[in-house]
Design a protein around this motif. Structure first.
Motif, PDB file in Angstrom:
ATOM      1  N   MET A 274       0.832  -1.200   0.000  1.00 44.91           N
ATOM      2  CA  MET A 274       0.000   0.000   0.000  1.00 44.91           C
ATOM      3  C   MET A 274       0.875   1.262   0.000  1.00 44.91           C
ATOM      4  SD  MET A 274      -3.192   0.723   2.538  1.00 44.91           S
ATOM      5  CE  MET A 274      -3.959  -0.818   2.025  1.00 44.91           C
ATOM      6  N   TYR A 275       1.990   1.186   0.754  1.00 47.09           N
ATOM      7  CA  TYR A 275       2.931   2.311   0.777  1.00 47.09           C
ATOM      8  C   TYR A 275       3.485   2.586  -0.618  1.00 47.09           C
ATOM      9  CZ  TYR A 275       7.749   4.095   1.035  1.00 47.09           C
ATOM     10  OH  TYR A 275       8.918   4.758   0.801  1.00 47.09           O
ATOM     11  N   TRP A 276       3.925   1.526  -1.318  1.00 46.30           N
ATOM     12  CA  TRP A 276       4.515   1.738  -2.635  1.00 46.30           C
ATOM     13  C   TRP A 276       3.454   2.137  -3.663  1.00 46.30           C
ATOM     14  CZ3 TRP A 276       9.190   3.000  -3.215  1.00 46.30           C
ATOM     15  CH2 TRP A 276      10.195   2.493  -2.375  1.00 46.30           C
ATOM     16  N   LEU A 277       2.224   1.675  -3.486  1.00 48.54           N
ATOM     17  CA  LEU A 277       1.143   2.137  -4.356  1.00 48.54           C
ATOM     18  C   LEU A 277       0.949   3.639  -4.193  1.00 48.54           C
ATOM     19  CD1 LEU A 277      -1.299   1.798  -6.254  1.00 48.54           C
ATOM     20  CD2 LEU A 277      -2.651   1.109  -4.250  1.00 48.54           C
TER      21      LEU A 277
ATOM     22  N   LEU B 299      -1.917  13.108  -6.588  1.00 46.50           N
ATOM     23  CA  LEU B 299      -1.473  13.447  -5.237  1.00 46.50           C
ATOM     24  C   LEU B 299      -2.477  13.060  -4.160  1.00 46.50           C
ATOM     25  CD1 LEU B 299       0.178  16.889  -6.030  1.00 46.50           C
ATOM     26  CD2 LEU B 299       1.208  14.612  -5.976  1.00 46.50           C
ATOM     27  N   ARG B 300      -3.750  13.336  -4.393  1.00 47.64           N
ATOM     28  CA  ARG B 300      -4.736  13.028  -3.344  1.00 47.64           C
ATOM     29  C   ARG B 300      -4.806  11.527  -3.103  1.00 47.64           C
ATOM     30  NH1 ARG B 300      -7.822  17.439  -5.842  1.00 47.64           N
ATOM     31  NH2 ARG B 300      -7.803  19.207  -4.397  1.00 47.64           N
ATOM     32  N   ALA B 301      -4.794  10.734  -4.177  1.00 46.76           N
ATOM     33  CA  ALA B 301      -4.801   9.274  -4.010  1.00 46.76           C
ATOM     34  C   ALA B 301      -3.547   8.816  -3.298  1.00 46.76           C
ATOM     35  CB  ALA B 301      -4.918   8.590  -5.377  1.00 46.76           C
ATOM     36  N   GLY B 302      -2.414   9.420  -3.620  1.00 46.13           N
ATOM     37  CA  GLY B 302      -1.161   9.058  -2.970  1.00 46.13           C
ATOM     38  C   GLY B 302      -1.214   9.316  -1.477  1.00 46.13           C
ATOM     39  N   VAL B 303      -1.745  10.479  -1.091  1.00 49.60           N
ATOM     40  CA  VAL B 303      -1.856  10.815   0.335  1.00 49.60           C
ATOM     41  C   VAL B 303      -2.762   9.811   1.055  1.00 49.60           C
ATOM     42  CG1 VAL B 303      -2.789  12.514   1.957  1.00 49.60           C
ATOM     43  CG2 VAL B 303      -1.322  13.257   0.063  1.00 49.60           C
ATOM     44  N   ASP B 304      -3.892   9.457   0.427  1.00 50.50           N
ATOM     45  CA  ASP B 304      -4.826   8.517   1.060  1.00 50.50           C
ATOM     46  C   ASP B 304      -4.162   7.156   1.281  1.00 50.50           C
ATOM     47  OD1 ASP B 304      -6.757  10.456   1.086  1.00 50.50           O
ATOM     48  OD2 ASP B 304      -7.792   9.736  -0.709  1.00 50.50           O
ATOM     49  N   HIS B 305      -3.471   6.626   0.257  1.00 57.17           N
ATOM     50  CA  HIS B 305      -2.814   5.325   0.395  1.00 57.17           C
ATOM     51  C   HIS B 305      -1.698   5.377   1.436  1.00 57.17           C
ATOM     52  CE1 HIS B 305      -5.057   3.493  -2.778  1.00 57.17           C
ATOM     53  NE2 HIS B 305      -4.547   4.245  -3.749  1.00 57.17           N
TER      54      HIS B 305
ATOM     55  N   ASP C 217      -3.174   5.241   4.943  1.00 55.50           N
ATOM     56  CA  ASP C 217      -3.605   3.884   5.276  1.00 55.50           C
ATOM     57  C   ASP C 217      -2.401   3.001   5.586  1.00 55.50           C
ATOM     58  OD1 ASP C 217      -6.228   4.598   4.907  1.00 55.50           O
ATOM     59  OD2 ASP C 217      -6.379   3.757   2.883  1.00 55.50           O
ATOM     60  N   ALA C 218      -1.355   3.111   4.783  1.00 57.08           N
ATOM     61  CA  ALA C 218      -0.156   2.296   5.000  1.00 57.08           C
ATOM     62  C   ALA C 218       0.495   2.643   6.334  1.00 57.08           C
ATOM     63  CB  ALA C 218       0.837   2.519   3.855  1.00 57.08           C
ATOM     64  N   LEU C 219       0.535   3.939   6.673  1.00 53.17           N
ATOM     65  CA  LEU C 219       1.141   4.362   7.931  1.00 53.17           C
ATOM     66  C   LEU C 219       0.359   3.811   9.120  1.00 53.17           C
ATOM     67  CD1 LEU C 219       3.302   6.019   9.370  1.00 53.17           C
ATOM     68  CD2 LEU C 219       1.797   8.035   9.153  1.00 53.17           C
TER      69      LEU C 219
ATOM     70  N   ALA D 139       8.653   5.113   9.825  1.00 44.06           N
ATOM     71  CA  ALA D 139       9.466   6.285   9.503  1.00 44.06           C
ATOM     72  C   ALA D 139       9.553   6.477   7.995  1.00 44.06           C
ATOM     73  CB  ALA D 139      10.860   6.130  10.100  1.00 44.06           C
ATOM     74  N   GLN D 140       9.689   5.389   7.258  1.00 42.63           N
ATOM     75  CA  GLN D 140       9.784   5.461   5.807  1.00 42.63           C
ATOM     76  C   GLN D 140       8.489   6.022   5.201  1.00 42.63           C
ATOM     77  OE1 GLN D 140      10.761   1.645   4.148  1.00 42.63           O
ATOM     78  NE2 GLN D 140      11.126   2.433   2.092  1.00 42.63           N
ATOM     79  N   ILE D 141       7.363   5.534   5.716  1.00 38.55           N
ATOM     80  CA  ILE D 141       6.076   6.006   5.186  1.00 38.55           C
ATOM     81  C   ILE D 141       5.824   7.448   5.598  1.00 38.55           C
ATOM     82  CG2 ILE D 141       3.597   5.612   5.189  1.00 38.55           C
ATOM     83  CD1 ILE D 141       4.183   2.647   5.718  1.00 38.55           C
ATOM     84  N   SER D 142       6.210   7.810   6.822  1.00 40.46           N
ATOM     85  CA  SER D 142       6.023   9.196   7.288  1.00 40.46           C
ATOM     86  C   SER D 142       6.779  10.163   6.388  1.00 40.46           C
ATOM     87  CB  SER D 142       6.494   9.344   8.728  1.00 40.46           C
ATOM     88  OG  SER D 142       5.677   8.606   9.606  1.00 40.46           O
ATOM     89  N   ALA D 143       8.014   9.793   6.036  1.00 39.35           N
ATOM     90  CA  ALA D 143       8.802  10.653   5.158  1.00 39.35           C
ATOM     91  C   ALA D 143       8.111  10.806   3.806  1.00 39.35           C
ATOM     92  CB  ALA D 143      10.204  10.077   4.976  1.00 39.35           C
ATOM     93  N   ALA D 144       7.609   9.686   3.257  1.00 40.56           N
ATOM     94  CA  ALA D 144       6.939   9.741   1.959  1.00 40.56           C
ATOM     95  C   ALA D 144       5.659  10.562   2.036  1.00 40.56           C
ATOM     96  CB  ALA D 144       6.628   8.332   1.478  1.00 40.56           C
TER      97      ALA D 144
END
Length: 1019
Positions: free
Chosen positions: A693-696, A706-712, A715-717, A730-735
């Protein structure tokens, strides 16, 4: 672990062939049968069948079966011709015409009109002898069904042909609009055209020119040599000059360019060409010369002496003799061969040309001499020996069709285009082609101009621009061209070429010998080079194909049984050579041949290792292709286990890790990454779900969604935190912070990045994975600070990011440098921005990252235009944006569209500015506002200068809203300056007030270039 492969060839019946299929059917046959007596309908069917047999035979085809009122035929069996598709369409047109002219029996109740409808499609089949039930031949392959369905889709009297089958031969016909046909049984729509009639062209060059010509490139040296030859009077050694060129290298174009510049007052230019197809006839090139002189544009038209284009002088007798020669009884039907000289025609032609030469210096230009008939060769020999002051230029292919060249004549061999020449040609057809695509087309086409042109048309017709290697099989007409040459090789040489195609583009001779089980002697290798298939490579002991098209076409023409056996043998040989080897090329070879041998699991294993090696070397394109190959191999497993499913998800994660640096390579397609999330969920592995989900989400960010990226990412975080996975969190927070920077949500973004970087810093090392991720996150934070006007804080972030990267040439280095460049652009440091952008572009070129290169080029181009006013900078910005648009890329696109709006308005290119403004506003609705204010300011200034104060105020209000959302102090200062520019025509005092405030703000923000500009405006 040892792995045994059965290298015995699989037993397959039939022969693999590339053919063109024609399916032709009577329209409304049931209605016709109803209106006729059974005996009359039987007689009509007999007439149909006689037409089919005669016409298909005339055009070199072979009837497969006749079923009632329909006929199925193939062209390309038993002999392949490079123009089989043209033959099939010509046959269809003649069938339609002859059937239409049939007389329905007199006693018919309604005398119905009789017409056909036909379909034509080319491709590969397995063909064998048939039986009474299935027809004369048994064909297995998709093309038969496709041709039949095209016929069914064709209208009354219509010939419907797949566009890919005709290629450049389409120009011999008048065509309808290209349409997409959705045919039952095909997964993708097929591009088709309706053939209306034959075009009024007599030469292949004229047919090609109807679509437009590539600029004349790279042949000036050849033209100079030909000019020198024509300037020699009499010719020094021989009156003949020979141009030798393989198919598609441009010999016809050279003759055309030369003909345009020959002084017609000095020379009488006679032009002709030889044909191999239906237009071929005795003395064809010389007959064409006479037709041209007499003003005859078609071989079927009668010569009209009164319309002669013969030069001035007492030549009426020659004109009459020329007309008589062309109208000799039976001349059109004389057979070629040694005895084809009924009535002394060769002697009479020779006397006529000799008489012409006595009155005027003659230049004869003859194309495709390799197809000249024996009478033409005898006549040419006579003219060269007996006619003084004659200059003959022959053009033809090397060593094909038993071509005989003139002994002692100078020979000039045309060579393929160099890379720079190919790029110039490619830009004619694909203005939006990026450097990587242009390089790929050049390599795949081997620099052959015709191949380049046709590949460009194919690439452009396929939707998003993709490298030709990813288009699938070569176009059918191209494959036919190569297959026709392959069929002419002796059997042993043909087998060597086919085995080489299985091995790859570059073939170690010792490996080829092991695969074939025989040695390859020097005479065979020389013969393959002379046949234009395989050449010695720069590396000792290796061979190579001239270009990728040849290799792919030969591979496609190789039977599955031979292919499987040769892949197996190659795999076994490579495995033995490469034990414990981690060389990337060895791993790629094992992966490729493992797939070809059907060993899917091991193929996936080696492809993944090859991808890892490529990624470690920052070779993004190779890593991407290997990870995709590994995933495809796993998909071929009969039943994917949970373990293999998790392995597939991991490969998708690795693919995204590569893809985030070059999302343009994915054509905005998320399906692989969405499938990884679904597969992980089906398996029920929460860790795999969170990572997928993070890489998606990260790929959504790379695509500009961008909005879809933020939503995914959110969820991953949430899932990572539930798993107590601190590193992943930490990796997902940075992304997530990076994505929020893109949507200008700086208040949430910066704390997320700070927390993630702090967590990563404890575990990072210079140049390591953690450091790379932190470096990019810091650069994103720096961009947010720079946008808000905190340039000191921004450069502090950039310095820390570069320190984390160290000496690494990781592609993220270009991403960091690009943000540094943007900050310098905002600050007005144009030269520094351009310098750093060029440096980042070099890294992007080395790592094959198109998005990174496009951004670097865009920033450098805008900096050059804004700082120096150079139009070349604006052109570079345009090119970079076109590269992104061609791949549906939207990553930070508003920034570039804003710059383009500003530049186009400044250059008074208002219509283009409006187009870019529409795209800019679309991006702002996605939440990506970085270029919104600059574009709106430019539009406001344009409106003010045109006197539209209301529109000016609307655009300025929008610029100020965007500024407020981002809390951008630097944009506020630029808005003040823009307000002043808008007021210049209406209120000088108010404008000065805004200029003074703007200058003070620019000084406070250390935007010295902008401050100087504001003070200059104050005066």
């Amino acid at each position: 672990m040892t792995f045994e492969i059965d290298a015995r060839p699989v037993q397959w019946t039939g022969t693999r062939r590339l053919v063109t299929a024609l399916f032709s059917d009577v329209c409304g046959s049931t209605r016709i049968a109803e209106s006729l007596e059974p005996e009359d309908y039987a007689q009509l069917l007999g007439s149909f069948r006689e037409i089919w047999r005669t016409t298909i035979s005339e055009h070199g085809g072979k009837i497969v079966s006749i079923q009632g009122d329909g006929v199925f035929a193939v062209f390309g069996y038993p002999d392949t011709h490079e123009d089989d598709a043209r033959r099939a369409v010509d046959a269809a047109l003649d069938i339609h015409d002859r059937v239409r002219r049939l007389r329905v029996p007199e006693n018919s109740r309604t005398r119905p009109a009789v017409q056909m409808h036909s379909g034509v499609h080319a491709g590969t089949v397995v063909i064998s002898e048939g039986d009474p039930e299935i027809g004369r031949l048994d064909l297995s392959g998709d093309i038969t069904n496709t041709a039949a369905r095209l016929a069914a889709a064709a209208g009354v009297g219509q010939v419907l042909v797949s566009e890919e089958s005709l290629g450049p031969y389409a120009q011999f016909f008048e065509l309808g609009e290209c349409t997409k046909q959705v045919l039952r049984g095909r997964s993708t729509p097929l591009s088709t055209v309706a053939v209306l009639r034959r075009a009024n062209v007599s030469r292949r060059f004229d047919a090609t020119a109807r679509r437009g010509l590539t600029p004349f490139i790279g042949r000036q040296t050849v033209l100079r040599a030909l000019r020198r030859f024509l300037d020699t009077d009499p010719p020094a050694a021989t009156p003949c000059f020979v141009i030798v060129a393989a198919a598609g290298l441009g010999k016809s174009r050279v003759l055309e360019e030369l003909a345009r510049e020959i002084d017609v007052e000095r020379f009488l230019v006679l032009r002709g060409g030889c044909e191999k197809y239906l237009d071929a006839r005795v003395l064809q090139p010389f007959a064409q010369m006479l037709q041209c002189l007499l003003g005859v544009t078609s071989r079927t038209a009668a010569p009209q002496p009164g319309t002669s284009s013969l030069p001035g002088g007492n030549l009426s007798g020659l004109e009459v003799e020329a007309a008589r020669l062309l109208q000799l009884p039976g001349f059109e039907h004389m057979v070629t061969g040694p005895s084809a000289d009924a009535g002394g025609v060769v002697d009479r032609f020779g006397s006529l040309f000799k008489a012409l030469a006595s009155s005027r210096r003659l230049v004869m230009l003859v194309d495709d001499w390799q197809w000249a008939d024996s009478a033409s060769r005898r006549l040419m020999e006579y003219l060269l020996h007996e006619v003084g002051g004659l200059h003959v230029i022959l053009a033809g292919r090397p060593r094909e069709e038993s071509a005989e060249w003139i002994a002692g004549a100078p020979h000039l061999v045309l060579t393929p285009f160099a890379a720079s020449e190919s790029v110039a040609a490619i830009r004619r057809w694909l203005p939006e082609a990026d450097p990587f695509l242009a390089g790929s087309v050049h390599a795949y086409a081997g620099g052959v101009p015709l191949f380049i042109e046709e590949i460009c048309h194919s690439v452009a017709a396929g939707g998003p621009l993709r490298s030709p290697q990813h288009q699938g099989r070569p176009q059918a007409w191209l494959a036919s061209l190569i297959a026709s040459r392959l069929d002419r090789l002796p059997a042993d040489l043909g087998r060597m070429v086919r085995a080489s195609a299985v091995i790859g583009n570059v073939i170690p001779i010792d490996l080829l010998q092991r695969v074939l089980g025989k040695s390859c002697d020097d005479s065979e290798l020389r013969a393959l080079a002379e046949a234009d298939f395989l050449y010695p490579d720069d590396r000792a002991g290796t061979l190579r194909f001239k270009h990728g098209i040849t290799r792919d076409a030969v591979y496609e023409a190789t039977g599955l049984g031979d292919r499987t056996a040769w892949h197996s043998r190659t795999y076994a040989a490579l495995l033995e050579q490469a034990r414990d080897s981690e060389r990337e090329d060895a791993l790629e070879g094992l992966a490729y041949h493992g797939r070809g041998a059907g060993n899917w699991d091991r193929a996936a294993h080696f492809a993944e290792r090859a991808g890892d090696k490529a990624m470690a070397a920052f070779a993004l394109d190779r890593a991407r292709s290997q990870y995709l190959a590994a995933m495809e191999a796993l998909d071929r497993e009969p039943a994917m286990s949970s373990e293999q499913g998790l392995r597939w998800c991991l490969l998708a994660n690795k693919l995204a890790m590569v893809g985030i640096f070059d999302p343009l390579a994915f054509d905005n397609d998320l399906s692989v990454f969405e499938r990884a999330v679904q597969l992980a969920a089906r398996i029920g592995d929460e860790q795999a779900i969170a990572r997928s989900m993070y890489w998606l989400g990260y790929m959504c960010y790379g695509f500009g969604r961008l909005r879809a990226g933020v939503d995914h990412a959110r969820d991953a975080l949430s899932k990572a935190r539930a798993l107590s996975d601190a590193p992943l969190s930490a990796q997902i927070s940075a992304a997530l912070g990076q994505m929020l920077v893109a949507t200008c949500d700086y208040n949430e973004a910066i704390p997320l990045i700070d927390a993630a970087v702090t967590a990563k810093r404890r575990r990072s090392r210079l140049g390591g994975g953690m450091a790379v991720g932190s470096a990019y996150a810091l650069s994103c934070k720096g961009s947010a600070l720079a946008d808000q006007g905190d340039f000191a804080g921004a450069h502090q972030c950039f310095d820390e990011a570069m320190l984390l990267l160290g000496e690494s040439m990781h592609p993220v280095g270009t991403s960091v440098r690009n943000w540094i460049c943007v900050a310098n652009v905002w600050q007005g440091h144009w030269e520094r921005a351009e310098f750093i952008a060029v440096e980042g572009g070099r890294i992007a070129e080395n790592t094959r990252g198109l998005l990174l290169l496009a951004v670097s080029r865009a920033v450098a181009g805008y900096s050059r235009w804004a700082g120096s006013g150079l139009r070349a900078g604006l052109d570079q910005l345009r090119d970079a944006v076109r590269w992104m648009e061609a791949r549906r890329g939207d990553f930070y696109a508003s920034l570039f569209y804003g710059w383009l709006v500003e530049a186009c308005i400044a250059e008074d290119q208002i219509d283009e500015a409006r187009r870019h403004a529409a795209r800019l506003l679309r991006r702002s609705r996605e939440g990506e506002r970085l270029g919104e204010a600059v574009g709106c300011r430019a539009l406001a200034i344009a409106a003010a200068r045109s006197g539209d104060t209301a529109r000016c105020e609307q655009w300025m209000a929008r610029a100020e809203r965007s500024t407020d959302i981002r809390r951008s102090r630097r944009e506020s200062a630029l808005n003040l300056f823009a307000r002043a520019q808008c007021l210049e025509t209406t209120g000088r005092a108010a404008a000065i007030s805004y200029l003074e405030r703007a200058a003070a703000e620019f000084d406070a923000l250390e935007m010295s270039w902008h401050a100087a500009r504001a003070r200059s405006a104050i005066g």
